[in-house]
Design an enzyme around this catalytic site. Structure first.
Site, PDB file in Angstrom:
ATOM      1  N   ASP A  86       0.896  -1.212   0.079  1.00  0.00           N
ATOM      2  CA  ASP A  86      -0.051   0.011  -0.089  1.00  0.00           C
ATOM      3  C   ASP A  86       0.845   1.288   0.126  1.00  0.00           C
ATOM      4  O   ASP A  86       0.205   2.410  -0.386  1.00  0.00           O
ATOM      5  CB  ASP A  86      -0.913  -0.066   1.259  1.00  0.00           C
ATOM      6  N   GLU A 106       7.781  -6.523  -2.726  1.00  0.00           N
ATOM      7  CA  GLU A 106       6.251  -7.035  -2.410  1.00  0.00           C
ATOM      8  C   GLU A 106       5.698  -8.148  -3.393  1.00  0.00           C
ATOM      9  O   GLU A 106       6.372  -8.086  -4.837  1.00  0.00           O
ATOM     10  CB  GLU A 106       5.381  -5.747  -2.730  1.00  0.00           C
ATOM     11  N   ASP A 138       8.954 -12.598  -3.950  1.00  0.00           N
ATOM     12  CA  ASP A 138       8.746 -13.257  -2.494  1.00  0.00           C
ATOM     13  C   ASP A 138       9.683 -12.774  -1.443  1.00  0.00           C
ATOM     14  O   ASP A 138      10.796 -12.950  -1.880  1.00  0.00           O
ATOM     15  CB  ASP A 138       8.372 -14.562  -2.845  1.00  0.00           C
ATOM     16  N   ASP A 156       6.207  -5.783   6.729  1.00  0.00           N
ATOM     17  CA  ASP A 156       4.678  -5.231   6.629  1.00  0.00           C
ATOM     18  C   ASP A 156       3.973  -6.009   6.225  1.00  0.00           C
ATOM     19  O   ASP A 156       3.561  -5.918   4.898  1.00  0.00           O
ATOM     20  CB  ASP A 156       4.793  -3.651   6.155  1.00  0.00           C
ATOM     21  N   SER A 157       3.690  -7.201   6.723  1.00  0.00           N
ATOM     22  CA  SER A 157       3.370  -8.455   5.885  1.00  0.00           C
ATOM     23  C   SER A 157       1.814  -8.660   6.365  1.00  0.00           C
ATOM     24  O   SER A 157       1.019  -8.048   7.220  1.00  0.00           O
ATOM     25  CB  SER A 157       3.819  -9.863   6.212  1.00  0.00           C
ATOM     26  N   ASP A 159      -1.124 -11.494   7.665  1.00  0.00           N
ATOM     27  CA  ASP A 159      -0.931 -12.517   8.726  1.00  0.00           C
ATOM     28  C   ASP A 159      -0.261 -13.698   8.234  1.00  0.00           C
ATOM     29  O   ASP A 159      -0.193 -14.019   7.091  1.00  0.00           O
ATOM     30  CB  ASP A 159      -2.562 -12.715   9.375  1.00  0.00           C
ATOM     31  N   PRO A 163       0.259 -16.387   1.455  1.00  0.00           N
ATOM     32  CA  PRO A 163       1.579 -15.749   1.009  1.00  0.00           C
ATOM     33  C   PRO A 163       2.436 -15.260   2.138  1.00  0.00           C
ATOM     34  O   PRO A 163       3.768 -15.250   2.015  1.00  0.00           O
ATOM     35  CB  PRO A 163       1.376 -14.864  -0.224  1.00  0.00           C
TER      36      PRO A 163
END
Ligand code: SAM
Length: 282
Positions: A86, A106, A138, A156-157, A159, A163
């Site tokens: 984002d 990302e 990845d 900043d992933s 949960d 992925p």
């Protein structure tokens, strides 16, 4: 007619949003992406039915994952954001003039394109900052293969479902440790301990063998429901987490950034953990 969106993160409990306007929905890609407008939280982005960002409260999460490690370190120049499609984390990191390079890794290019177009206030120009480099890959693979070194890695992933699951594994943490500079720090979103306590215990155990210092701090983000959220901390040196409130205040005053949640005093206080969270760190 009004419509409600119910998040599907937990099998036994849900939060609901009154949807004033459905803006976008796409399925069939790596993740189902949806965006809607709400009366209370502004625009809400979901991936696979789970809240990622709301324009109303995203500042709390992004400020705490960016400014706490940056002021604790004191001289962050190179940053890697893993996930964060984002752009909100890039936005906060790039507020610091000391940051010379910020690499966003990302996995889902569709999230970046989508947020750039439909939620531009979150990235606020960060994708086009000359210090930004966007890598669509990845995170686990990037960290295993890169020979670059970072003063700060922000995970900043999503949960640990889908992925994002690989970003909670011991091999990923081991590679993060290898990719950090001598006083480097890695921080991550580590779930809501009241509801996802096992994530705190797992992260602690998986990081302990690879870092000199492993800990957690907390922030209360309204749409990550269930009480305080745990933010994970791991570093190759003990010093940054131990910096005094005075040192953090001095650094902040020397190089201030505009914030709505973060303050140097809150920075220090965020490391004081509730007893039940301390008990998960075993
Ligand atoms: N603040 C959010 C939260 O806690 O729910 C996270 C927001 S951010 C949009 C999460 C991003 O992580 C998503 O865009 C997703 O595509 C990305 N992601 C998930 N797994 C990943 C992986 N293995 N490597 C890189 N990015 C990943």
């Amino acid at each position: 007619m009004s419509r409600w969106f119910h998040e599907t993160l937990y099998g036994h409990w849900q939060q609901g949003f009154l949807v004033s306007r459905q803006l976008f929905r796409s399925s069939g890609g790596l993740q189902d992406i949806a965006l809607f407008e709400t009366p209370g939280f502004g625009r809400v982005l979901t991936l696979d039915g789970v809240i990622q960002v709301t324009t109303g409260d995203e500042f709390i999460y992004h400020e705490m994952l960016a400014h706490v490690p940056i002021y604790a370190h004191g001289a962050v120049r190179s940053v890697c954001v893993v996930g964060g499609g984002d752009g909100g984390m890039l936005r906060e990191v790039l507020k610091h003039p000391s940051v010379e390079r910020a690499v966003l890794v990302e996995i889902d290019g569709a999230v970046v394109d989508f947020c750039r177009q439909h939620m531009p206030s979150v990235s606020d120009g960060a994708f086009d900052d000359p210090r930004t480099e966007i890598v669509i890959a990845d995170g686990i693979r990037f960290m295993a293969e890169t020979d670059r070194r970072f003063d700060l890695i922000v995970v900043d992933s999503t949960d640990p479902i889908g992925p994002g699951e690989v970003l909670f594994t011991e091999s990923f943490y081991r590679d993060c440790a290898r990719c950090l500079t001598a006083e480097g720090i890695v921080v991550n979103q580590n779930g809501v301990p009241f509801l996802q306590g096992q994530e705190v215990t797992d992260t602690y155990r998986r990081r302990k063998p690879h870092f000199a210092d492993v800990g957690f701090y907390v922030a209360a983000v309204p749409t990550y429901v269930g009480g305080f959220m745990a933010l994970g901390w791991a570093a190759n040196a003990a010093r940054p987490r131990l910096e005094t409130a005075e040192t953090i205040r001095t650094r902040f005053d020397a190089a201030p950034v505009r914030t709505r949640y973060y303050t140097p005093e809150l920075h220090k206080a965020a490391f004081a953990l509730p007893r039940f969270v301390q008990d998960l760190i075993v």
